[in-house]
Scaffold this active site. Structure first.
Site, PDB file in Angstrom:
ATOM      1  N   ARG A   1      76.564  27.240  38.680  1.00  0.00           N
ATOM      2  CA  ARG A   1      75.739  26.707  39.592  1.00  0.00           C
ATOM      3  C   ARG A   1      74.858  27.637  40.343  1.00  0.00           C
ATOM      4  O   ARG A   1      75.165  28.819  40.301  1.00  0.00           O
ATOM      5  CB  ARG A   1      76.732  26.405  40.896  1.00  0.00           C
ATOM      6  CG  ARG A   1      78.776  26.030  40.111  1.00  0.00           C
ATOM      7  CD  ARG A   1      79.328  25.407  41.494  1.00  0.00           C
ATOM      8  NE  ARG A   1      78.628  24.580  42.464  1.00  0.00           N
ATOM      9  CZ  ARG A   1      79.416  24.237  43.526  1.00  0.00           C
ATOM     10  NH1 ARG A   1      80.543  25.266  43.997  1.00  0.00           N
ATOM     11  NH2 ARG A   1      78.947  23.695  45.001  1.00  0.00           N
TER      12      ARG A   1
ATOM     13  N   ARG B   1      85.628  26.542  43.904  1.00  0.00           N
ATOM     14  CA  ARG B   1      84.447  26.702  44.739  1.00  0.00           C
ATOM     15  C   ARG B   1      84.504  27.842  45.684  1.00  0.00           C
ATOM     16  O   ARG B   1      85.400  28.726  45.832  1.00  0.00           O
ATOM     17  CB  ARG B   1      84.141  25.558  44.602  1.00  0.00           C
ATOM     18  CG  ARG B   1      85.101  24.826  44.871  1.00  0.00           C
ATOM     19  CD  ARG B   1      85.858  25.188  46.941  1.00  0.00           C
ATOM     20  NE  ARG B   1      85.141  24.938  47.634  1.00  0.00           N
ATOM     21  CZ  ARG B   1      85.736  26.103  49.001  1.00  0.00           C
ATOM     22  NH1 ARG B   1      86.586  26.708  48.806  1.00  0.00           N
ATOM     23  NH2 ARG B   1      84.520  26.245  50.098  1.00  0.00           N
ATOM     24  N   GLY B   2      83.549  28.125  46.324  1.00  0.00           N
ATOM     25  CA  GLY B   2      83.209  29.102  47.213  1.00  0.00           C
ATOM     26  C   GLY B   2      82.507  30.797  46.098  1.00  0.00           C
ATOM     27  O   GLY B   2      82.957  30.709  45.685  1.00  0.00           O
ATOM     28  N   ALA B   3      81.590  30.745  47.016  1.00  0.00           N
ATOM     29  CA  ALA B   3      80.655  31.897  46.539  1.00  0.00           C
ATOM     30  C   ALA B   3      81.781  32.932  46.164  1.00  0.00           C
ATOM     31  O   ALA B   3      81.141  33.347  44.622  1.00  0.00           O
ATOM     32  CB  ALA B   3      79.861  32.491  47.253  1.00  0.00           C
TER      33      ALA B   3
ATOM     34  N   GLN C   1      85.048  19.704  52.060  1.00  0.00           N
ATOM     35  CA  GLN C   1      85.728  20.573  52.440  1.00  0.00           C
ATOM     36  C   GLN C   1      86.857  21.515  53.584  1.00  0.00           C
ATOM     37  O   GLN C   1      87.185  22.222  53.617  1.00  0.00           O
ATOM     38  CB  GLN C   1      85.120  22.227  51.736  1.00  0.00           C
ATOM     39  CG  GLN C   1      84.417  21.891  50.344  1.00  0.00           C
ATOM     40  CD  GLN C   1      82.919  21.362  49.975  1.00  0.00           C
ATOM     41  OE1 GLN C   1      82.980  20.877  50.487  1.00  0.00           O
ATOM     42  NE2 GLN C   1      82.086  21.855  49.349  1.00  0.00           N
TER      43      GLN C   1
ATOM     44  N   ASP D   1      76.376  31.639  50.904  1.00  0.00           N
ATOM     45  CA  ASP D   1      76.243  31.432  49.199  1.00  0.00           C
ATOM     46  C   ASP D   1      75.395  32.554  48.463  1.00  0.00           C
ATOM     47  O   ASP D   1      75.368  32.589  47.913  1.00  0.00           O
ATOM     48  CB  ASP D   1      76.407  29.813  48.585  1.00  0.00           C
ATOM     49  CG  ASP D   1      77.346  28.613  49.273  1.00  0.00           C
ATOM     50  OD1 ASP D   1      77.748  28.612  50.079  1.00  0.00           O
ATOM     51  OD2 ASP D   1      77.618  28.810  48.052  1.00  0.00           O
TER      52      ASP D   1
ATOM     53  N   ASN E   1      73.503  28.250  52.908  1.00  0.00           N
ATOM     54  CA  ASN E   1      75.232  27.360  53.313  1.00  0.00           C
ATOM     55  C   ASN E   1      75.752  26.172  52.926  1.00  0.00           C
ATOM     56  O   ASN E   1      74.261  25.670  52.669  1.00  0.00           O
ATOM     57  CB  ASN E   1      75.763  27.929  54.247  1.00  0.00           C
ATOM     58  CG  ASN E   1      77.104  27.820  54.484  1.00  0.00           C
ATOM     59  OD1 ASN E   1      77.958  28.791  53.141  1.00  0.00           O
ATOM     60  ND2 ASN E   1      78.052  27.102  55.891  1.00  0.00           N
ATOM     61  N   LYS E   2      76.929  25.320  53.043  1.00  0.00           N
ATOM     62  CA  LYS E   2      77.325  23.890  53.049  1.00  0.00           C
ATOM     63  C   LYS E   2      76.302  23.658  53.514  1.00  0.00           C
ATOM     64  O   LYS E   2      75.559  23.682  54.472  1.00  0.00           O
ATOM     65  CB  LYS E   2      78.814  23.678  52.946  1.00  0.00           C
ATOM     66  CG  LYS E   2      78.965  22.403  52.504  1.00  0.00           C
ATOM     67  CD  LYS E   2      78.319  21.796  51.513  1.00  0.00           C
ATOM     68  CE  LYS E   2      78.755  23.072  50.474  1.00  0.00           C
ATOM     69  NZ  LYS E   2      78.473  23.138  48.876  1.00  0.00           N
TER      70      LYS E   2
HETATM   71  C1  LIG Z   1      83.236  32.141  51.484  1.00  0.00           C
HETATM   72  S1  LIG Z   1      81.480  31.474  50.599  1.00  0.00           S
HETATM   73  C2  LIG Z   1      82.374  29.774  50.721  1.00  0.00           C
HETATM   74  C3  LIG Z   1      80.616  28.709  50.016  1.00  0.00           C
HETATM   75  O1  LIG Z   1      80.840  28.007  49.557  1.00  0.00           O
HETATM   76  C4  LIG Z   1      81.073  26.659  49.757  1.00  0.00           C
HETATM   77  O2  LIG Z   1      79.998  26.149  48.642  1.00  0.00           O
HETATM   78  P1  LIG Z   1      81.444  24.906  47.915  1.00  0.00           P
HETATM   79  O3  LIG Z   1      82.778  24.273  48.416  1.00  0.00           O
HETATM   80  O4  LIG Z   1      80.403  23.642  47.335  1.00  0.00           O
HETATM   81  O5  LIG Z   1      81.159  26.144  46.814  1.00  0.00           O
HETATM   82  C5  LIG Z   1      80.120  26.342  51.220  1.00  0.00           C
HETATM   83  O6  LIG Z   1      79.132  26.512  51.117  1.00  0.00           O
HETATM   84  C6  LIG Z   1      80.953  27.778  51.790  1.00  0.00           C
HETATM   85  O7  LIG Z   1      80.633  28.219  52.830  1.00  0.00           O
END
Ligand SMILES: CSC[C@H]1O[C@H](OP(=O)(O)O)[C@H](O)[C@@H]1O
Length: 362
Positions: A89, A54-56, A199, A240, A250-251
């Protein structure tokens, strides 16, 4: 970045066979460092959908390698694979950005040339992300250094995980923190646990601990109190998707931190690579699709028992339904500025055009 002294990226091609894709199963961290081996594009799609990765920026890179796995198996499957990977996603724009790069590279090639080209493009995307995030660190470092030099230390609050586990390397929001730490500044990080997937508690704390950065994990709801009591000097988060007017997806929970930061006069910075810019969207609240994940992520919690077993328990009353929006949008007016690989700018169309005149005209 390093785990137990060994340098890793968060995704790589297996050097043993030269084609399978390796990555950490982030649903097992921090309790177990499990490295997955992806052998087909469907496994890449599952890894993204299930948040094993995960992570954009990272999901963009993994999707790009998913295309390479698909082209190795069936180079005529491009038009089937791209939309399926893109649908894994909906919020992070990096997924579309990476798949668009693969489409542009491959769709006019003869099928026999596609596999090699897809692997080369995925590697280029990964290398681009690692270098981009390193530069984000360099461009964010002065913000932390100024505070640390003035006050003797700097307290940063961050939300979710925007570290090297969210990118190919370095991270976005955490990159300036790593660089400030490595430069000898006294850095402390308030780590939002980031319910419901934790996270922050699981990944950001794991990363910062492995790098020796001082940090304290806090409940998501503690941030405003810390700000009111002068415990936070600056907020830095990842994102994101950033719109052309500077709205930030963002989250979930990021918007609330931005409100508290504004109320307490605390700078609220957002770190992003170019791949997270969505110039096609202006009003983030109205236009960015917000992923609704399964409510079981709210009702159930996974952790390690005293005797080392990984267990999942229900933490919500039986029969109570749960809603689980995975992101929110912080309007540009609450964002102090954007930290990018090209420098820092205000969260506005003019600010973004000043750094990305080329992107703006696409
Ligand atoms: C460096 S962007 C990371 C960004 O992605 C995360 O979402 P997820 O863990 O659901 O993929 C979160 O929004 C982070 O800030």
């Amino acid at each position: 970045m390093k785990i137990n002294g060994t340098p890793y990226r968060s995704v790589w091609v297996d050097p043993e066979d030269g084609w399978s894709v390796r990555l950490f199963d982030q649903t097992r961290l921090p309790w177990s460092v499990d490295i997955l081996r992806l052998t087909n594009w469907e496994e890449a799609a599952h890894a993204i959908r299930s948040m094993q990765v995960r992570g954009a920026p990272l999901i963009g890179a993994v999707a790009a390698y998913g295309v390479a796995l698909a082209m190795r198996a069936d180079p005529a499957s491009l038009d089937q694979v791209l939309p399926t990977l893109n649908a894994t996603r909906p919020t992070a724009i990096n997924l579309r950005w990476a798949l668009d790069r693969q489409r542009a590279k491959l769709h006019n090639l003869p099928v026999e040339a596609r596999a090699a080209a897809a692997y080369a493009e995925a590697a280029a995307i990964a290398d681009d992300d690692a270098e981009t995030c390193r530069r984000i660190g360099e461009n964010g470092l002065p913000l932390l250094a100024e505070i640390a030099e003035r006050k003797g230390k700097v307290n940063v609050l961050t939300h979710c995980n925007a570290g090297w586990l969210a990118t190919v390397d370095w991270g976005t929001a955490l990159a300036p923190i790593y660089m400030a730490h490595d430069a000898g500044h006294d850095v402390h990080v308030w780590v939002d646990e980031t319910r419901p997937r934790n996270q922050g508690a699981a990944l950001t704390a794991f990363e910062l601990g492995a790098h020796g950065v001082k940090h304290t994990v806090v409940a998501d709801n503690a941030g405003g109190h810390l700000m009111q009591h002068g415990e936070v000097d600056i907020c830095i988060v990842g994102t994101d998707r950033v719109t052309r007017q500077g709205d930030v997806a963002n989250k979930i929970g990021t918007y609330l931190k931005a409100l508290a930061a504004r109320d307490n006069g605390i700078p609220f910075w957002v770190a992003l690579p170019h791949s997270t810019l969505d110039w096609r969207v202006r009003d983030g609240i109205a236009e960015i699709p917000i992923e609704e994940r399964d409510g079981v992520e709210v009702t159930d919690l996974t952790g390690r028992t005293a005797d080392g077993r990984i267990e999942t328990v229900r933490v919500v009353a039986e029969g109570s339904p749960a809603a689980n929006p995975a992101f929110d949008v912080t309007p540009a007016r609450l964002v102090t500025g954007l930290i990018t690989e090209r420098g820092r700018c205000e969260a506005s169309e003019a600010g973004l055009r000043s750094l990305y005149p080329d992107v703006a005209e696409q």
